[in-house]
Write a protein that holds these residues in place. Structure first.
Motif, PDB file in Angstrom:
ATOM      1  N   GLY A 233       0.810  -1.106   0.151  1.00  0.00           N
ATOM      2  CA  GLY A 233      -0.058  -0.108  -0.069  1.00  0.00           C
ATOM      3  C   GLY A 233       0.608   1.323  -0.011  1.00  0.00           C
ATOM      4  O   GLY A 233       1.904   1.283   0.794  1.00  0.00           O
ATOM      5  N   PRO A 234       0.420   2.086  -0.671  1.00  0.00           N
ATOM      6  CA  PRO A 234       1.106   3.717  -0.713  1.00  0.00           C
ATOM      7  C   PRO A 234       1.427   4.261   0.689  1.00  0.00           C
ATOM      8  O   PRO A 234       0.215   4.199   1.259  1.00  0.00           O
ATOM      9  N   PRO A 235       2.345   4.775   0.871  1.00  0.00           N
ATOM     10  CA  PRO A 235       2.584   5.644   2.364  1.00  0.00           C
ATOM     11  C   PRO A 235       1.643   6.654   2.194  1.00  0.00           C
ATOM     12  O   PRO A 235       1.315   7.248   1.209  1.00  0.00           O
ATOM     13  N   ASN A 236       1.356   7.104   3.372  1.00  0.00           N
ATOM     14  CA  ASN A 236       0.426   8.351   3.675  1.00  0.00           C
ATOM     15  C   ASN A 236       1.205   9.598   3.479  1.00  0.00           C
ATOM     16  O   ASN A 236       1.785  10.123   4.621  1.00  0.00           O
ATOM     17  N   ILE A 237       1.597   9.916   2.166  1.00  0.00           N
ATOM     18  CA  ILE A 237       2.529  11.039   2.121  1.00  0.00           C
ATOM     19  C   ILE A 237       1.960  12.471   2.560  1.00  0.00           C
ATOM     20  O   ILE A 237       2.586  13.548   2.699  1.00  0.00           O
ATOM     21  N   TRP A 238       0.547  12.340   3.160  1.00  0.00           N
ATOM     22  CA  TRP A 238      -0.067  13.710   3.587  1.00  0.00           C
ATOM     23  C   TRP A 238       0.239  13.646   4.996  1.00  0.00           C
ATOM     24  O   TRP A 238      -0.439  14.757   5.567  1.00  0.00           O
ATOM     25  N   SER A 239       0.731  12.828   5.466  1.00  0.00           N
ATOM     26  CA  SER A 239       0.888  12.766   7.163  1.00  0.00           C
ATOM     27  C   SER A 239       2.275  12.311   7.498  1.00  0.00           C
ATOM     28  O   SER A 239       2.692  11.102   7.155  1.00  0.00           O
ATOM     29  N   LEU A 240       3.155  13.184   8.158  1.00  0.00           N
ATOM     30  CA  LEU A 240       4.396  12.848   8.367  1.00  0.00           C
ATOM     31  C   LEU A 240       4.347  12.716   9.747  1.00  0.00           C
ATOM     32  O   LEU A 240       3.879  13.501  10.626  1.00  0.00           O
ATOM     33  N   HIS A 241       5.234  11.745  10.183  1.00  0.00           N
ATOM     34  CA  HIS A 241       5.330  11.538  11.831  1.00  0.00           C
ATOM     35  C   HIS A 241       6.152  12.412  12.364  1.00  0.00           C
ATOM     36  O   HIS A 241       7.294  13.178  12.096  1.00  0.00           O
ATOM     37  N   GLU A 242       5.571  12.981  13.543  1.00  0.00           N
ATOM     38  CA  GLU A 242       5.899  13.694  14.708  1.00  0.00           C
ATOM     39  C   GLU A 242       6.036  13.138  15.993  1.00  0.00           C
ATOM     40  O   GLU A 242       5.119  13.193  16.762  1.00  0.00           O
ATOM     41  N   PRO A 243       7.269  12.473  16.209  1.00  0.00           N
ATOM     42  CA  PRO A 243       7.170  11.790  17.564  1.00  0.00           C
ATOM     43  C   PRO A 243       6.795  12.787  18.655  1.00  0.00           C
ATOM     44  O   PRO A 243       7.251  13.861  18.496  1.00  0.00           O
ATOM     45  N   GLY A 244       6.473  12.263  19.734  1.00  0.00           N
ATOM     46  CA  GLY A 244       6.254  13.202  20.871  1.00  0.00           C
ATOM     47  C   GLY A 244       4.800  13.666  21.093  1.00  0.00           C
ATOM     48  O   GLY A 244       4.349  14.325  22.107  1.00  0.00           O
TER      49      GLY A 244
END
Length: 350
Positions: A233-244
């Motif tokens: 499945g294509p990665p969700n390029i509209w949502s970038l991970h923000e740890p924390g």
């Protein structure tokens, strides 16, 4: 239409009337709107969510107002620190009327090691005994970031529980397997790439000897979660991970900062231009649909089938639908309608 002999629910994280102008948000709508949206679809039997302790009065009022009970509830836990929370959440589940609590157990123990099979079995058995006093059964789920992301561990843990004379309740969310088909990097995360490439582990639900058939044959599937997902499945390029940010079931891993969400969700119905970040092809959904059909056929043909619940899982988190611009509740309703239509086609006459 033949009424299914199981309850169909919608995960509360999927109750958003999102659109081009209002993308799927991590900020959820008020509870009243969530219950209203799910009820108004006309295709759901229950609401799937565990209330926070201070939400119980509101939940009770909304259950009555919308004639939409809560029958299933989920939470995530780290062994070695969250055992008291399991007990409290079993109590909350009982108080709101849920009869099954899905316990997602993180891969790593609070002490730092990968949780062992014995630790998982002991946790399940303790929760089963505690839940029995409340009328709530525990269950374990197939899920990324959890012990079961190594698919090979599920059967041994289930068998160990059953050897103790206790039924094992499994929550089958095969989106977590489907998106790894044809994706060697994701198979590496699960530790199964070599087994997949050697043919010792079959992820494709159309192939003989696949995992879905293995688990159905064991009689452990109590709850089917349906999230549309596709191979590689294509990665969700509209949502970038923000740890924390402390998002549910996501590890706060600094190495993931800035990376797109994993591709564990795909539109079930064709998105309009601008609603989705990647090309869409209907045929890619066939493995997802086949899993549903397999579970329903097994339920029809197996007198002692233990399937009680089906829930739709098109949700708002980064690895799934965050920032998509289609209607999240609309996608969930379309899946629920597919489940109902599939049962009508599969169900025995009379």
């Amino acid at each position: 239409m033949t009424k299914p002999p199981f309850s169909i629910g919608c995960n509360g994280r999927g109750a958003q009337a999102s659109s081009i102008d209002r993308p799927v948000s991590l900020e959820e709508p008020p509870l009243e709107e969530q219950f209203r949206l799910v009820a108004e679809t006309g295709v759901f039997d229950h609401f799937d969510r565990l209330p926070l302790p201070d939400q119980l009065p509101a939940y009770r009022a909304l259950v009555e107002r919308h004639a939409l009970p809560v029958r299933t509830a989920s939470w995530f836990y780290r062994l070695g620190e969250d055992e008291p929370l399991i007990g409290r959440n079993l109590q909350i589940a009982a108080e709101i009327g849920a009869t099954m609590h899905n316990m997602m157990i993180f891969t790593h123990h609070a002490a730092g090691h990968v949780v062992t099979d014995d630790e998982l079995v002991d946790c399940y058995l303790r929760s089963y005994d505690e839940g029995a006093k409340l009328g709530v059964e525990p269950a374990y789920e197939l899920h990324v970031n959890m012990w079961s992301e190594d698919f090979r561990r599920v059967t041994p843990v289930a068998e160990a529980v059953m050897r103790r004379g206790v039924p094992f309740n499994y929550v089958l969310d095969y989106s977590h397997g489907i998106f790894k088909i044809g994706n060697p990097a994701e198979q590496e995360i699960s530790g199964v790439r070599a087994d997949v490439e050697a043919g010792r582990l079959i992820l494709d639900p159309f192939e003989p000897g696949n995992l879905v058939d293995e688990w159905l044959d064991m009689g452990i599937v109590r709850w089917l979660q349906v999230r549309a997902a596709v191979p590689n499945g294509p990665p969700n390029i509209w949502s970038l991970h923000e740890p924390g940010r402390g998002l549910a079931a996501l590890p706060d891993d600094p190495d993931q900062a800035g990376k797109p969400g994993r591709g564990i969700m795909y539109p079930f119905t064709k998105p309009a231009p601008g609603e989705w970040h990647s090309p869409w092809h209907a045929w890619m959904l066939e493995p997802c649909k086949e899993v549903v059909r397999k579970v329903l056929r097994h339920h029809r043909d197996t007198p002692d089938s233990r399937l009680d619940f089906v829930t739709t899982e098109m949700i708002n988190l980064p690895d799934y639908g965050h920032n998509a611009r289609f209607s999240l509740i609309g996608q969930n309703a379309a899946i629920a309608a597919f489940v109902r239509d599939s049962w009508a086609e599969i169900a025995p006459e009379g």
